[in-house]
Scaffold this motif. Structure first.
Motif, short mmCIF file in Angstrom:
data_model
loop_
_atom_site.label_atom_id
_atom_site.label_comp_id
_atom_site.label_asym_id
_atom_site.label_seq_id
_atom_site.Cartn_x
_atom_site.Cartn_y
_atom_site.Cartn_z
N ASP A 1 0.83 -1.20 0.00
CA ASP A 1 0.00 0.00 0.00
C ASP A 1 0.87 1.26 0.00
OD1 ASP A 1 -2.25 -1.58 0.05
OD2 ASP A 1 -2.39 -1.56 2.24
N ARG A 2 1.96 1.22 0.78
CA ARG A 2 2.90 2.35 0.79
C ARG A 2 3.51 2.57 -0.59
NH1 ARG A 2 5.85 4.37 4.85
NH2 ARG A 2 7.66 4.20 3.47
N ASP A 3 3.95 1.46 -1.19
CA ASP A 3 4.59 1.57 -2.51
C ASP A 3 3.65 2.20 -3.53
OD1 ASP A 3 6.82 0.42 -1.45
OD2 ASP A 3 6.49 -1.55 -2.33
N LEU A 4 2.37 1.82 -3.47
CA LEU A 4 1.39 2.37 -4.41
C LEU A 4 1.14 3.86 -4.17
CD1 LEU A 4 -1.39 -0.38 -4.55
CD2 LEU A 4 0.02 0.40 -6.46
N ALA A 5 1.34 4.29 -2.93
CA ALA A 5 1.00 5.66 -2.57
C ALA A 5 2.19 6.61 -2.68
CB ALA A 5 0.46 5.70 -1.13
N LEU A 6 3.37 6.05 -2.91
CA LEU A 6 4.58 6.86 -2.96
C LEU A 6 5.19 6.86 -4.36
CD1 LEU A 6 6.37 5.67 0.31
CD2 LEU A 6 5.28 7.88 -0.05
N PHE A 7 5.87 7.94 -4.67
CA PHE A 7 6.70 7.96 -5.86
C PHE A 7 8.03 8.57 -5.47
CE2 PHE A 7 8.44 9.91 -9.71
CZ PHE A 7 8.46 8.80 -10.55
N ASP A 8 9.09 7.78 -5.56
CA ASP A 8 10.42 8.28 -5.20
C ASP A 8 10.45 8.75 -3.74
OD1 ASP A 8 12.91 8.38 -6.23
OD2 ASP A 8 12.71 10.30 -7.26
N GLY A 9 9.74 8.04 -2.88
CA GLY A 9 9.75 8.36 -1.46
C GLY A 9 8.83 9.49 -1.05
N ALA B 1 -8.25 4.63 8.61
CA ALA B 1 -7.87 5.66 7.64
C ALA B 1 -6.42 6.05 7.88
CB ALA B 1 -8.78 6.87 7.78
N PHE B 2 -5.71 6.30 6.79
CA PHE B 2 -4.29 6.66 6.89
C PHE B 2 -4.05 7.88 6.02
CE2 PHE B 2 -4.79 2.16 7.50
CZ PHE B 2 -4.01 1.89 8.63
N ARG B 3 -3.07 8.68 6.44
CA ARG B 3 -2.72 9.87 5.67
C ARG B 3 -1.24 10.15 5.86
NH1 ARG B 3 -5.76 15.73 6.22
NH2 ARG B 3 -6.38 15.88 4.03
N TRP B 4 -0.67 10.81 4.86
CA TRP B 4 0.74 11.15 4.91
C TRP B 4 1.01 12.14 6.04
CZ3 TRP B 4 5.12 9.27 3.32
CH2 TRP B 4 6.27 10.07 3.26
N ASP B 5 2.00 11.83 6.86
CA ASP B 5 2.44 12.74 7.91
C ASP B 5 3.73 13.39 7.42
OD1 ASP B 5 3.77 13.86 10.15
OD2 ASP B 5 2.65 12.55 11.50
N ALA B 6 3.63 14.68 7.08
CA ALA B 6 4.76 15.36 6.44
C ALA B 6 5.95 15.54 7.39
CB ALA B 6 4.31 16.72 5.92
#
Ligand SMILES: [Zn+2]
Length: 154
Positions: free
Chosen positions: A104-112, A136-141
């Motif tokens: 799921d992470r890989d699908l949601a990321l591009f180049d980290g 639910a999950f969201r990117w934590d900057a």
């Protein structure tokens, strides 16, 4: 399960219909205004991709999802026409817990970096054909990782 948030029951119904395969789709709407949300299902092409290239796509639709790009384009056009945005990407985990997997992470990321930093990712746990719960999950900057949103509104 009963939820007051609009659209969740539609997502749960999709997850149960797709069982024992993973369901996937998106919610389009105005961010922060759940009353505008529209749920749109996407075909899961994981079986097809696996048949075409089993080395590159070792998982079938029971343990993976690949949203049909044609569906995504159609939904994008609809969102543009209605002045809406993609606010949620959802998928289900048949006979597994609702967690944000490595895949799921890989699908949601591009180049980290996150493809869509504002996107809510919904993962629904389905066991024996019945939805049990979701997370639910969201990117934590700050942490630079996906984090669970305990009380997500989307
Ligand atoms: Zn997953």
């Amino acid at each position: 399960m009963i939820h007051t948030q609009p659209g969740l029951n539609e997502i749960f119904a999709h997850a149960e219909e797709a069982y024992p395969e993973e369901a996937c789709g998106v919610v389009i709407g105005k961010p922060g205004d759940p009353s505008t949300n529209i749920i749109r299902r996407c075909a899961n092409l994981a079986n097809q991709y696996q048949q075409d290239d089993p080395i590159r796509y070792p998982r079938d639709a029971r343990t993976a999802y690949i949203m049909d790009p044609k569906d995504l384009l159609r939904i994008q056009s609809e969102a543009d026409a209605k002045g809406l945005e993609f606010v949620v990407i959802y998928h289900s985990h048949p006979d597994h817990e609702a967690y944000f997997s490595e895949t799921d992470r890989d699908l949601a990321l591009f180049d980290g970096e996150p493809l869509w930093p504002q996107m809510h990712y919904l993962v629904v746990s389905v066991k024996n054909g019945k939805v049990l719960y979701f997370k639910a999950f969201r990117w934590d900057a700050i942490k630079k990782e996906f984090a669970e949103e305990p009380s997500a509104v989307f």
